[in-house]
Design an enzyme around this catalytic site. Structure first.
Site, PDB file in Angstrom:
ATOM      1  N   ALA A 255      35.930  27.058  18.963  1.00  0.00           N
ATOM      2  CA  ALA A 255      35.438  27.924  19.698  1.00  0.00           C
ATOM      3  C   ALA A 255      34.419  27.546  20.838  1.00  0.00           C
ATOM      4  O   ALA A 255      33.656  26.734  20.648  1.00  0.00           O
ATOM      5  CB  ALA A 255      34.923  29.228  19.312  1.00  0.00           C
TER       6      ALA A 255
ATOM      7  N   GLY B   2      37.784  26.714  14.970  1.00  0.00           N
ATOM      8  CA  GLY B   2      38.951  27.372  15.735  1.00  0.00           C
ATOM      9  C   GLY B   2      39.965  26.559  15.996  1.00  0.00           C
ATOM     10  O   GLY B   2      41.216  27.126  16.090  1.00  0.00           O
TER      11      GLY B   2
ATOM     12  N   GLU C  91      41.618  26.238  12.884  1.00  0.00           N
ATOM     13  CA  GLU C  91      42.205  27.511  12.498  1.00  0.00           C
ATOM     14  C   GLU C  91      43.483  27.681  13.076  1.00  0.00           C
ATOM     15  O   GLU C  91      44.528  28.401  13.053  1.00  0.00           O
ATOM     16  CB  GLU C  91      41.179  28.667  12.730  1.00  0.00           C
ATOM     17  CG  GLU C  91      40.094  28.356  11.729  1.00  0.00           C
ATOM     18  CD  GLU C  91      38.879  29.162  12.184  1.00  0.00           C
ATOM     19  OE1 GLU C  91      38.475  29.180  13.397  1.00  0.00           O
ATOM     20  OE2 GLU C  91      38.399  29.900  11.214  1.00  0.00           O
TER      21      GLU C  91
ATOM     22  N   GLU D 189      31.566  25.119  11.287  1.00  0.00           N
ATOM     23  CA  GLU D 189      30.829  26.358  11.581  1.00  0.00           C
ATOM     24  C   GLU D 189      29.304  26.459  11.041  1.00  0.00           C
ATOM     25  O   GLU D 189      28.313  27.179  11.630  1.00  0.00           O
ATOM     26  CB  GLU D 189      31.426  27.664  11.376  1.00  0.00           C
ATOM     27  CG  GLU D 189      32.637  27.905  12.425  1.00  0.00           C
ATOM     28  CD  GLU D 189      34.083  27.210  11.968  1.00  0.00           C
ATOM     29  OE1 GLU D 189      33.936  26.211  11.309  1.00  0.00           O
ATOM     30  OE2 GLU D 189      35.303  27.785  12.518  1.00  0.00           O
TER      31      GLU D 189
HETATM   32  N1  CO8 Z   1      32.176  24.280  22.842  1.00  0.00           N
HETATM   33  C1  CO8 Z   1      31.732  24.016  23.734  1.00  0.00           C
HETATM   34  N2  CO8 Z   1      31.763  22.533  24.499  1.00  0.00           N
HETATM   35  C2  CO8 Z   1      32.283  21.670  23.693  1.00  0.00           C
HETATM   36  C3  CO8 Z   1      32.578  22.013  22.098  1.00  0.00           C
HETATM   37  C4  CO8 Z   1      32.530  23.330  21.660  1.00  0.00           C
HETATM   38  N3  CO8 Z   1      33.037  23.545  20.525  1.00  0.00           N
HETATM   39  N4  CO8 Z   1      32.894  20.988  21.646  1.00  0.00           N
HETATM   40  C5  CO8 Z   1      32.788  19.949  22.520  1.00  0.00           C
HETATM   41  N5  CO8 Z   1      32.292  20.450  23.642  1.00  0.00           N
HETATM   42  C6  CO8 Z   1      31.780  19.696  24.892  1.00  0.00           C
HETATM   43  C7  CO8 Z   1      30.435  18.945  24.599  1.00  0.00           C
HETATM   44  O1  CO8 Z   1      29.416  19.801  24.725  1.00  0.00           O
HETATM   45  C8  CO8 Z   1      30.515  17.821  25.789  1.00  0.00           C
HETATM   46  O2  CO8 Z   1      30.265  18.487  26.932  1.00  0.00           O
HETATM   47  P1  CO8 Z   1      29.234  17.827  27.914  1.00  0.00           P
HETATM   48  O3  CO8 Z   1      29.601  16.508  28.350  1.00  0.00           O
HETATM   49  O4  CO8 Z   1      29.024  18.743  29.403  1.00  0.00           O
HETATM   50  O5  CO8 Z   1      27.805  17.761  27.174  1.00  0.00           O
HETATM   51  C9  CO8 Z   1      32.072  17.489  25.646  1.00  0.00           C
HETATM   52  O6  CO8 Z   1      32.561  18.569  25.149  1.00  0.00           O
HETATM   53  C10 CO8 Z   1      32.260  16.297  24.893  1.00  0.00           C
HETATM   54  O7  CO8 Z   1      31.655  16.601  23.686  1.00  0.00           O
HETATM   55  P2  CO8 Z   1      30.551  15.309  23.076  1.00  0.00           P
HETATM   56  O8  CO8 Z   1      30.160  14.821  24.220  1.00  0.00           O
HETATM   57  O9  CO8 Z   1      29.853  15.972  22.012  1.00  0.00           O
HETATM   58  O10 CO8 Z   1      31.770  14.363  22.399  1.00  0.00           O
HETATM   59  P3  CO8 Z   1      31.487  13.359  21.018  1.00  0.00           P
HETATM   60  O11 CO8 Z   1      32.842  12.688  21.138  1.00  0.00           O
HETATM   61  O12 CO8 Z   1      30.039  12.960  20.824  1.00  0.00           O
HETATM   62  O13 CO8 Z   1      31.708  14.551  19.898  1.00  0.00           O
HETATM   63  C11 CO8 Z   1      32.574  16.478  18.508  1.00  0.00           C
HETATM   64  C12 CO8 Z   1      32.787  15.208  19.500  1.00  0.00           C
HETATM   65  C13 CO8 Z   1      32.077  15.628  17.077  1.00  0.00           C
HETATM   66  C14 CO8 Z   1      33.856  17.073  18.233  1.00  0.00           C
HETATM   67  C15 CO8 Z   1      31.343  17.129  19.145  1.00  0.00           C
HETATM   68  O14 CO8 Z   1      31.529  17.563  20.323  1.00  0.00           O
HETATM   69  C16 CO8 Z   1      31.298  18.594  18.089  1.00  0.00           C
HETATM   70  O15 CO8 Z   1      30.623  18.437  17.104  1.00  0.00           O
HETATM   71  N6  CO8 Z   1      31.743  19.593  18.654  1.00  0.00           N
HETATM   72  C17 CO8 Z   1      31.532  20.830  18.162  1.00  0.00           C
HETATM   73  C18 CO8 Z   1      32.463  21.118  16.921  1.00  0.00           C
HETATM   74  C19 CO8 Z   1      32.049  22.431  16.317  1.00  0.00           C
HETATM   75  O16 CO8 Z   1      31.196  22.932  15.865  1.00  0.00           O
HETATM   76  N7  CO8 Z   1      33.257  23.303  16.502  1.00  0.00           N
HETATM   77  C20 CO8 Z   1      33.229  24.544  15.633  1.00  0.00           C
HETATM   78  C21 CO8 Z   1      32.785  25.784  16.856  1.00  0.00           C
HETATM   79  S1  CO8 Z   1      32.647  27.446  16.234  1.00  0.00           S
HETATM   80  C22 CO8 Z   1      34.103  27.927  16.037  1.00  0.00           C
HETATM   81  O17 CO8 Z   1      35.084  27.209  16.245  1.00  0.00           O
HETATM   82  C23 CO8 Z   1      34.467  29.415  15.534  1.00  0.00           C
HETATM   83  C24 CO8 Z   1      35.681  29.934  15.654  1.00  0.00           C
HETATM   84  C25 CO8 Z   1      35.965  31.025  15.271  1.00  0.00           C
HETATM   85  C26 CO8 Z   1      35.286  32.275  16.036  1.00  0.00           C
HETATM   86  C27 CO8 Z   1      36.108  33.440  15.647  1.00  0.00           C
HETATM   87  C28 CO8 Z   1      35.324  34.825  16.227  1.00  0.00           C
HETATM   88  C29 CO8 Z   1      35.936  36.254  15.455  1.00  0.00           C
END
Ligand code: CO8
Length: 258
Positions: free
Chosen positions: A65, A109, A112, A132
């Site tokens: 998400a 997500g 999921e 998460e």
């Molecule tokens: N949300 C928003 N932006 C994101 C996300 C995300 N989940 N993942 C990556 N991005 C963005 C980064 O912020 C970055 O943007 P910017 O260049 O503007 O800073 C761009 O994508 C590239 O990402 P990275 O620079 O971080 O790339 P890396 O190759 O260094 O890392 C990773 C890749 C490991 C995937 C890293 O981006 C990461 O850890 N991302 C987050 C993963 C995460 O925590 N996901 C879970 C999110 S919470 C969720 O999914 C809950 C869902 C259920 C909700 C249901 C409600 C009822």
């Protein structure tokens, strides 16, 4: 219908839907979830579509998400709008077979969403995870429920509690994915599986999906009864007559979805 965050192509009776926010690793913001649920509902109703393939790009299926969009929300906001509730339920209501073609990250997500599909084909570079907990939240759309049914309690706890990622080999070993292929072959492999499914009777394919999914909802005894009645009901179709006649006559069946 033009979308901003997804790309929909219909080819050979297969709807290929690509998540398309590469700048954010296909993070699922509310626009994307809205467009995806609309596109899937439309594909489900479109007579020209017999199977759906859902994919991202080579770096990410979806990294979860959109954290930036939800970080400032309060409980009242997310509970009040039932964040992702109705849209995700629409995705779960799709009755046509749906394959996830996963390369790169399928996290939170994203993992999921892949699990909401009927099966997952992934590339060797795939990484699955429910990180998460690192954000101070629990999974919200199946990460503690579907994942546990797919890989068992121990691995589901491990992934949800430590937030570690599972690679493609472990995902296949654990039953999370059905096939692992070299990353560039993910979409061709998924399209080829979709074409195989598209050759079958669409009525039977829906019944198969319904019956397998039933196994998650009811006891074994009830599930077996449901399956047997579903089997019996197929004898009301022309496609059952055609399928069995084709076998006996040593020819390919010509299903008509009747
Ligand atoms: N949300 C928003 N932006 C994101 C996300 C995300 N989940 N993942 C990556 N991005 C963005 C980064 O912020 C970055 O943007 P910017 O260049 O503007 O800073 C761009 O994508 C590239 O990402 P990275 O620079 O971080 O790339 P890396 O190759 O260094 O890392 C990773 C890749 C490991 C995937 C890293 O981006 C990461 O850890 N991302 C987050 C993963 C995460 O925590 N996901 C879970 C999110 S919470 C969720 O999914 C809950 C869902 C259920 C909700 C249901 C409600 C009822």
């Amino acid at each position: 219908m033009a979308y901003e965050t997804i790309i929909v192509e219909i080819e050979d009776q297969i709807a290929l839907i690509r998540l398309n926010r590469p700048e954010a690793l296909n993070a699922l913001n509310s626009k994307l979830v809205d467009e995806l649920s609309r596109a899937l509902t439309e594909a489900d109703q479109n007579d020209k579509v017999r199977c759906i393939v859902l994919t991202g790009n080579e770096k990410a299926f979806a990294a979860g998400a959109d954290i930036k969009e939800m970080s400032e929300k309060s409980f009242v906001d997310v509970y009040g709008e039932d964040l992702f509730g109705a849209k995700i339920e629409a995705i779960q209501r799709v009755r046509k077979p749906m394959i996830a073609a996963v390369s790169g990250y399928a996290l939170g997500g994203g993992c999921e969403l892949a699990m909401m599909c009927d099966f997952i084909i992934c590339g060797e570079n795939a990484k699955f995870g429910q990180p998460e907990i690192n954000l101070g939240v629990v999974a919200g759309i199946g990460g503690t429920q579907r994942l546990t049914r797919f890989v068992g309690k121990s691995k589901a706890m491990d992934m949800n509690l430590t937030g570690r990622f599972m690679d493609a080999a472990e995902a296949e070993r654990s039953g999370l994915v059905s096939r692992v292929v070299p990353t560039p072959k993910v979409i061709p492999e998924a399209m080829s599986a979709a074409r195989k499914i598209a050759e079958k009777s669409a009525v039977t394919a829906k019944a198969v999906k319904e019956s397998v999914n039933r196994s998650y909802e009811v006891s074994l005894r009830e599930g077996l009864l449901f399956e047997r009645r579903s089997f019996h009901s197929m004898f009301a179709t022309e496609d059952q007559k055609e399928g069995m006649a084709a076998f006996i006559e040593k020819r390919e069946p010509q299903f008509r979805d009747k």
